[in-house]
Design a protein around this motif. Structure first.
Motif, mmCIF file in Angstrom:
data_model
loop_
_atom_site.group_PDB
_atom_site.id
_atom_site.type_symbol
_atom_site.label_atom_id
_atom_site.label_comp_id
_atom_site.label_asym_id
_atom_site.label_seq_id
_atom_site.Cartn_x
_atom_site.Cartn_y
_atom_site.Cartn_z
ATOM 1 N N MET A 103 0.835 -1.200 0.000
ATOM 2 C CA MET A 103 0.000 0.000 0.000
ATOM 3 C C MET A 103 0.872 1.255 0.000
ATOM 4 O O MET A 103 0.449 2.318 -0.439
ATOM 5 C CB MET A 103 -0.939 -0.013 1.218
ATOM 6 N N SER A 104 2.093 1.124 0.515
ATOM 7 C CA SER A 104 3.009 2.269 0.537
ATOM 8 C C SER A 104 3.972 2.254 -0.636
ATOM 9 O O SER A 104 4.991 2.934 -0.600
ATOM 10 C CB SER A 104 3.779 2.297 1.856
ATOM 11 N N PHE A 133 -8.116 -1.803 -2.989
ATOM 12 C CA PHE A 133 -8.190 -0.990 -4.198
ATOM 13 C C PHE A 133 -9.621 -0.494 -4.410
ATOM 14 O O PHE A 133 -9.858 0.678 -4.684
ATOM 15 C CB PHE A 133 -7.708 -1.811 -5.407
ATOM 16 N N TYR A 134 -10.570 -1.402 -4.214
ATOM 17 C CA TYR A 134 -11.981 -1.050 -4.380
ATOM 18 C C TYR A 134 -12.429 -0.082 -3.287
ATOM 19 O O TYR A 134 -13.057 0.936 -3.556
ATOM 20 C CB TYR A 134 -12.827 -2.320 -4.350
ATOM 21 N N SER A 136 -10.754 1.944 -1.550
ATOM 22 C CA SER A 136 -10.162 3.279 -1.635
ATOM 23 C C SER A 136 -10.557 3.940 -2.952
ATOM 24 O O SER A 136 -10.000 4.973 -3.315
ATOM 25 C CB SER A 136 -8.640 3.193 -1.525
ATOM 26 N N GLY A 138 -9.965 3.095 -5.979
ATOM 27 C CA GLY A 138 -8.908 3.140 -6.974
ATOM 28 C C GLY A 138 -7.711 3.996 -6.599
ATOM 29 O O GLY A 138 -6.823 4.219 -7.409
ATOM 30 N N ARG A 139 -7.668 4.497 -5.360
ATOM 31 C CA ARG A 139 -6.556 5.362 -4.977
ATOM 32 C C ARG A 139 -5.355 4.587 -4.458
ATOM 33 O O ARG A 139 -4.226 5.015 -4.593
ATOM 34 C CB ARG A 139 -7.011 6.366 -3.920
ATOM 35 N N VAL A 140 -5.597 3.453 -3.819
ATOM 36 C CA VAL A 140 -4.492 2.673 -3.248
ATOM 37 C C VAL A 140 -4.523 1.267 -3.840
ATOM 38 O O VAL A 140 -5.447 0.497 -3.579
ATOM 39 C CB VAL A 140 -4.628 2.585 -1.709
ATOM 40 N N ASN A 141 -3.525 0.944 -4.652
ATOM 41 C CA ASN A 141 -3.491 -0.436 -5.140
ATOM 42 C C ASN A 141 -2.488 -1.249 -4.323
ATOM 43 O O ASN A 141 -1.662 -0.690 -3.603
ATOM 44 C CB ASN A 141 -3.223 -0.510 -6.649
ATOM 45 N N PRO A 196 -0.256 -5.027 -11.214
ATOM 46 C CA PRO A 196 -0.630 -3.980 -10.253
ATOM 47 C C PRO A 196 -1.590 -4.461 -9.163
ATOM 48 O O PRO A 196 -1.808 -3.768 -8.180
ATOM 49 C CB PRO A 196 -1.307 -2.930 -11.130
ATOM 50 N N ASP A 197 -2.171 -5.643 -9.338
ATOM 51 C CA ASP A 197 -3.148 -6.162 -8.368
ATOM 52 C C ASP A 197 -2.526 -7.283 -7.540
ATOM 53 O O ASP A 197 -1.508 -7.842 -7.918
ATOM 54 C CB ASP A 197 -4.364 -6.712 -9.123
#
Lengths: 362, 422
Positions: A103-104, A133-134, A136, A138-141, A196-197
């Motif tokens: 996440m970071s 991801f959902y 947030s 789409g802000r944090v993958n 990315p996931d």
């Protein structure tokens, strides 16, 4: 019979004949380099770590000890304490730390000594890694790989022998790969690390030491397999056998035997359980008109159930000449006794029998 | 047989000889076990919890806002002191109105922050915006101090088109990437190991990760994992426990038997502080010290802020079933953090009754206006429900979305499609 379409294997009579079932039939390509699945995974990790310094490995004994199954061999020496990290023995702890690190902005590869132990960490995998991801918007993958041996090994009983394929494949937000041979292992793990996931990479302990040919392409550091695409391991026209991981080998052995009887089985190696390559399966069924799914996992809500359900929802269903079958592990916790263990998993002879039944051949 | 006897004789001789010379040459005064760093004893006795002196509660002010030791009064600019006080008060007003809106069925869920305002604002004021915050769920004040507006809060609770979470999360599960505040996760304590992971990623950057949790959370296995890992992996993380006396209905005396949460920190090898969580200046001081230490040493700190949850756990809870109204009233009257801070500001000549009246009136107006604006906003575009499951929309989800598009074309009169963004 509640589950008419399911063949759960418990055929004690046949068990004795199969003691030699671990003699692998590997088609030797002329001049192709042989590589074990372990080394293929190791080179995938090595190449991705040198390609991207955000990639790091953490888990129990992955550093100086080289990992319980030596998949991380030599990486600690090469990349040091910062990139290969031994953690205390708390699965939920290091899975959570890996999730937080992803996440970071880092790309952690989180090794579980076996996926059986990842049960302790499943909340982090599903509730956090898969859903962040959902949640947030789409802000944090969470670019993370959870990897380790999955499914039955040998003589390690119920708590070390479970297949988690359908558990993880059930969950949106996750991708799930299940490599069979060395090329699969390398190409899929590299794809997982670059994805990315969050990706769950289900390996098989019994395959770690097995050698398979590696093409020149697969030896290259650019070799990546697409997640969500199956591979036809052996083309055929009479029946489609769909499997993942070690069950692919079971199907290939069965196909070899069936070929001697004039039956050409098409063997599909799923490679990826989420997304699942329905197109390849359906196209094959349109050609062969018969389908059997083969897996080591349990029957209820399994990968086979999903394959059959999807087939039924598609136009390919009308191409079936017979109801499709699921061949699965026996619906019991894995017995410890070797003869029972053998009998609890689909064997080539079971696949051959099922195909004969389906094709009404004696 | 003969062989065996002579071998065992040889061993005896060897060991006797070996041990005698070793003792003579280097007497073992300390145990050498790899797992112990301590001394020997020949007394057989328990180490009893009663022999241990509990960690004291650090404070700066008494209940009436007097500074008890002048050296401990933090040097905070007046404008910052006033921002701190205003945010504590605004939080209170916002809680009242949003709580009521849940009661009226306008939103599905809410959690108030009553009684814990000082833990939020005191810690938030001691941090900088580039520090990363993992909240548990009752940390709205931290987010407010960092710049989340009233409209942002209301939009999230309504899940409208301006909600940063695009309507995908429950009310009060706030998150803001701009403000470095990680989206709240409902399963308890998952944030603690994640915070350690983030701190690991931030090592050496002069930033710190702050992770809030409660006295109940500390009983989850994740808390053990996080505390132990942060110590062994040496990560710059501040664990901030809001010990408010209750985990929903479970009182702390059923939650643990040792010296609270702080008592555990020391045994993990973590520098630990216990603070009066109703004293905003004390919370500020401990958080500031914790940050300086964590960043300089790349090590974790545990803070246990002692406070009291004056409100119900959430709108799904009625706390009169397990605690007396008198107990709640005592805390709300005698040691309320906002009141204590107000006494301090008044003693410095920074605040008075008129200013208080003006602030409350203005805040009420501001919240009500954010509220009515938020309520009228459209919902996010409905196709967003298919997005952000994966970074790139996979074929099977696209298929579902497309069939819904077709369905709505045919049957739009049956759906409230006008209430969604186009």
């Amino acid at each position: 019979m509640a589950s008419k379409g399911t063949l759960t294997v418990l055929n004690l009579a046949g068990a004795g004949k199969l003691l030699s079932r671990r003699a692998f039939s590997t088609t030797r390509l002329v001049g192709a380099k042989q590589m074990t699945v372990r080394d293929a995974l190791n080179s995938a990790l090595d190449e991705e770590m040198s390609r991207d310094e955000k990639v790091f490995i953490l888990g129990e004994e992955v550093a100086q000890y080289d990992g319980a199954y030596k998949v991380t061999r030599g990486l600690w020496k090469k990349y040091g304490d910062k990139r290969v990290i031994d953690t205390p023995i708390t699965e939920m702890g290091f899975a959570g730390i890996a999730t937080g690190a992803a996440m970071s902005g880092l790309r952690p590869v989180c090794e579980f000594m076996t996926f059986n132990f990842a049960m302790q960490a499943i909340d982090q995998i599903i509730n956090s890694a898969a859903k962040t991801f959902y949640m947030s918007a789409g802000r944090v993958n969470v670019p993370i790989v959870f990897r380790g041996p999955n499914g039955a090994a040998s003589g390690v009983a119920a708590q070390h022998s479970q297949c988690y394929g359908s558990w993880y494949a059930h969950c949106p937000g996750l991708k799930v790969v299940s490599p069979y041979n060395s090329e699969d292992a390398k190409g899929l793990l590299k794809a997982a690390i670059r994805d990315p996931d969050p990706v769950v990479c289900l390996e098989n302990e019994l395959m770690y030491g097995v050698q398979y040919p590696m093409s020149d392409e697969a030896l290259s550091s650019d070799f990546v397999l697409p997640i969500g695409k199956a591979k036809i391991e052996r083309p055929g026209k009479h029946v489609t056998l769909v499997a993942h991981s070690k069950a692919v080998e079971t199907c290939l052995e069965a196909a070899k035997e069936l070929a001697g009887k004039g039956i050409e089985a098409e063997v599909i190696n799923l490679r990826s359980l989420r997304p699942i390559d329905t197109d390849t399966i359906n196209k094959s069924v349109v050609k062969t008109n018969h389908l059997i799914s083969v897996e080591q996992g349990w029957p209820s809500c399994g990968i086979g159930s999903e394959i059959l359900a999807r087939l039924m929802e598609s136009e390919a269903f009308y191409h079936l000449d017979q109801p499709a079958l699921r061949l699965t592990g026996c619906d019991v916790p894995m017995p410890y006794t070797q003869s029972l263990e053998t009998a609890a998993l689909p064997r080539p002879v079971d696949v051959v029998d099922a195909v004969k039944r389906l094709l009404k051949v004696k | 047989m003969a062989f065996k006897t002579s071998l065992s004789c040889a061993c005896n001789v060897f060991f006797r000889h070996f041990s005698r010379t070793t003792l003579k040459s280097s007497p073992i005064t300390q145990p050498k076990f790899p797992g112990a760093k301590t001394s020997w004893t020949e007394k057989l006795q328990f180490t009893e919890p009663s022999q241990y002196t509990p960690i004291p509660v650090y404070r700066v002010m008494d209940r009436t806002g007097n500074i008890l030791d002048a050296t401990q009064e933090p040097q905070i600019k007046d404008e910052i002191l006033l921002k701190m006080y205003k945010d504590m008060s605004v939080l209170n007003v916002m809680d009242k109105i949003l709580y009521e809106s849940q009661r009226q069925g306008r939103i599905s869920f809410y959690m108030t922050n009553y009684g814990e305002e000082a833990t939020h604002i005191g810690s938030a004021a001691a941090l900088t915006l580039d520090d990363l915050v993992y909240g548990q769920y009752r940390e709205a004040g931290v987010l407010m101090y960092r710049g989340f507006s009233l409209q942002d809060f209301v939009d999230q609770c309504y899940g409208n088109s301006d909600d940063k979470g695009r309507g995908k999360q429950m009310p009060v599960h706030y998150g803001s990437k701009d403000l470095n505040f990680v989206t709240i996760s409902s399963p308890l304590t998952t944030q603690m190991p994640q915070a350690v992971g983030s701190a690991f990623a931030l090592k050496g950057t002069n930033k710190v990760v702050v992770c809030y949790f409660g006295d109940g959370s500390a009983s989850e296995g994740d808390a053990h994992a996080a505390l132990n890992f942060s110590a062994t992996l040496e990560c710059p993380v501040i664990f901030f426990c809001r010990n408010n006396g209750y985990a929903i209905s479970t009182p702390v005396n059923e939650q643990y038997r040792g010296d609270g949460i702080a008592g555990k920190g020391v045994s993990y090898g973590i520098n630990t502080l216990r603070v009066d969580g109703n004293d905003v200046l004390a919370v500020y001081n401990v958080t500031k010290l914790a940050k300086e230490y964590a960043v300089k040493e790349n090590k974790p700190v545990l803070i246990e802020a002692m406070t009291y949850r004056v409100g119900d756990h959430s709108t799904s809870d009625d706390s009169s079933a397990y605690r007396s109204p008198k107990e709640v009233a005592d805390w709300a009257t005698n040691d309320y953090p906002t009141k204590k801070f107000r006494y301090y500001l008044e003693s410095k000549g920074l605040w008075n009754g008129d200013k208080e009246k003006q602030l409350l009136e203005q805040t009420k107006k501001d919240v009500m206006s954010a509220f009515s604006v938020g309520e009228k906003k459209l919902k996010p575009k409905w196709t967003e429900m298919y997005e952000d499951v994966y970074k790139f929309l996979p074929a099977h989800i696209r298929k579902q979305r497309d069939s819904m598009v077709e369905h709505l074309k045919k049957y739009k009169e049956h759906y409230p499609i006008d209430s969604f963004q186009k």
